[in-house]
Scaffold this motif. Structure first.
Motif, mmCIF file in Angstrom:
data_model
loop_
_atom_site.group_PDB
_atom_site.id
_atom_site.type_symbol
_atom_site.label_atom_id
_atom_site.label_comp_id
_atom_site.label_asym_id
_atom_site.label_seq_id
_atom_site.Cartn_x
_atom_site.Cartn_y
_atom_site.Cartn_z
ATOM 1 N N ASN A 183 0.861 -1.298 0.235
ATOM 2 C CA ASN A 183 -0.040 0.000 -0.111
ATOM 3 C C ASN A 183 0.716 1.298 0.058
ATOM 4 O O ASN A 183 0.616 2.041 -0.568
ATOM 5 N N ALA A 184 1.935 1.146 0.860
ATOM 6 C CA ALA A 184 2.870 2.501 0.973
ATOM 7 C C ALA A 184 3.584 2.767 -0.482
ATOM 8 O O ALA A 184 3.680 3.845 -0.783
ATOM 9 N N LYS A 232 1.061 4.165 -3.095
ATOM 10 C CA LYS A 232 0.802 5.598 -2.585
ATOM 11 C C LYS A 232 2.014 6.606 -3.057
ATOM 12 O O LYS A 232 1.869 7.570 -3.683
ATOM 13 N N LYS A 233 3.110 6.005 -2.707
ATOM 14 C CA LYS A 233 4.249 6.624 -3.164
ATOM 15 C C LYS A 233 4.594 6.991 -4.523
ATOM 16 O O LYS A 233 4.790 8.143 -4.977
ATOM 17 N N LYS A 287 2.068 6.593 -7.054
ATOM 18 C CA LYS A 287 0.981 6.819 -7.731
ATOM 19 C C LYS A 287 1.541 8.161 -8.589
ATOM 20 O O LYS A 287 1.651 9.387 -8.067
ATOM 21 N N GLU A 313 4.682 4.112 -11.763
ATOM 22 C CA GLU A 313 3.434 3.420 -10.999
ATOM 23 C C GLU A 313 2.983 2.036 -11.689
ATOM 24 O O GLU A 313 2.641 1.136 -10.798
ATOM 25 N N LYS A 320 2.798 -1.071 -9.437
ATOM 26 C CA LYS A 320 1.562 -1.945 -9.418
ATOM 27 C C LYS A 320 1.759 -3.412 -9.867
ATOM 28 O O LYS A 320 1.058 -4.408 -9.061
ATOM 29 N N ASN A 363 -7.963 -0.066 -7.802
ATOM 30 C CA ASN A 363 -7.343 1.149 -8.043
ATOM 31 C C ASN A 363 -6.895 1.337 -9.591
ATOM 32 O O ASN A 363 -6.828 2.573 -10.116
ATOM 33 N N GLN A 378 -8.248 4.502 -12.087
ATOM 34 C CA GLN A 378 -7.245 5.413 -12.644
ATOM 35 C C GLN A 378 -7.538 5.371 -14.211
ATOM 36 O O GLN A 378 -7.328 6.518 -14.855
#
Length: 231
Positions: free
Chosen positions: A185-186, A189-190, A192, A197, A201, A223, A227
């Protein structure tokens, strides 16, 4: 006639009995009833007699009201000082009881006695909704402040000189051995909205599949869909 070699009698300093009693932590002798905390009357009387063996108390005649409720009254004398206290006969919700029975009245009288002793200092902090005596609470706060690490200033904070590509490679390594989904998750988020990305992912999806994290896998897919809709 006294001489300079004779010792002068030292008079004892005045002792604030209220301060002495207010320092006692009574938490181990309290009982929770409803939303309120009550101090054991046997403990309160015991501590009062230890502090002043001449402690006495006297109950006045109860006061009756038209709605059938009752008020009890008590005078507690300690250290030569008498304090008057009163208390309605009430339930554990602090609501006055109409037509109280003998047990209700007896409980109110004992609580009124404890309240009178508290006015002399013992357990008074309970009536203020506090958890600890003020002095002990200050000592704990001071100890916590002493043990706490000093705040880190902007100058003290180490600067991360890694390039974005290095951060990306380090993140991939972390994802590969991630013990739980927090790292995934971190990383998502970092990175994105960055060029990395998609790679992050894919790595997160692969790790989630390997570890059998179907819930997180679904979130990752969600997610991705979100997007795609934004684009």
């Amino acid at each position: 006639m006294t001489t300079s070699t004779q010792k002068q009698e030292v008079m004892p300093e005045n002792v604030n009995n209220f301060t002495t009693l207010s320092k006692i932590n009574v938490n181990a002798h309290t009982e929770k009833k409803g939303r309120f905390t009550y101090l054991s009357w046997t403990f309160a009387v015991s501590e009062a007699m230890k502090a002043d063996p001449s402690t006495v108390w006297k109950f006045r005649e109860p006061m009756f009201f038209k709605d059938g409720t009752m008020m009890v009254h008590c005078d507690v004398t300690m250290f030569g000082k008498s304090i008057y206290m009163f208390l309605p006969v009430m339930n554990n919700s602090n609501k006055a009881i109409p037509n109280p029975n003998a047990f209700d009245v007896n409980s109110a009288m004992m609580r009124c006695l404890v309240k009178g002793i508290a006015a002399h200092g013992l357990g008074l902090y309970i009536y203020a909704g506090e958890d600890l005596p003020e002095e002990e609470k200050q000592a704990i706060n001071q100890q916590q402040n002493q043990n706490a690490p000093p705040p880190q200033t902007q100058q003290q904070k180490p600067k991360d000189n890694r390039t974005q590509e290095q951060l990306y490679n380090d993140a991939l390594n972390a994802i590969k051995d991630a013990p739980d989904t927090k790292i995934l998750n971190a990383a998502m988020k970092k990175f994105k909205g960055t060029l990395y990305e998609a790679g992050i992912k894919n790595a997160c999806c692969a790790r989630a599949d390997m570890m059998g994290w179907p819930i997180k896998q679904a979130q990752l897919n969600q997610n991705s869909n979100q997007q795609a809709m934004h684009h």
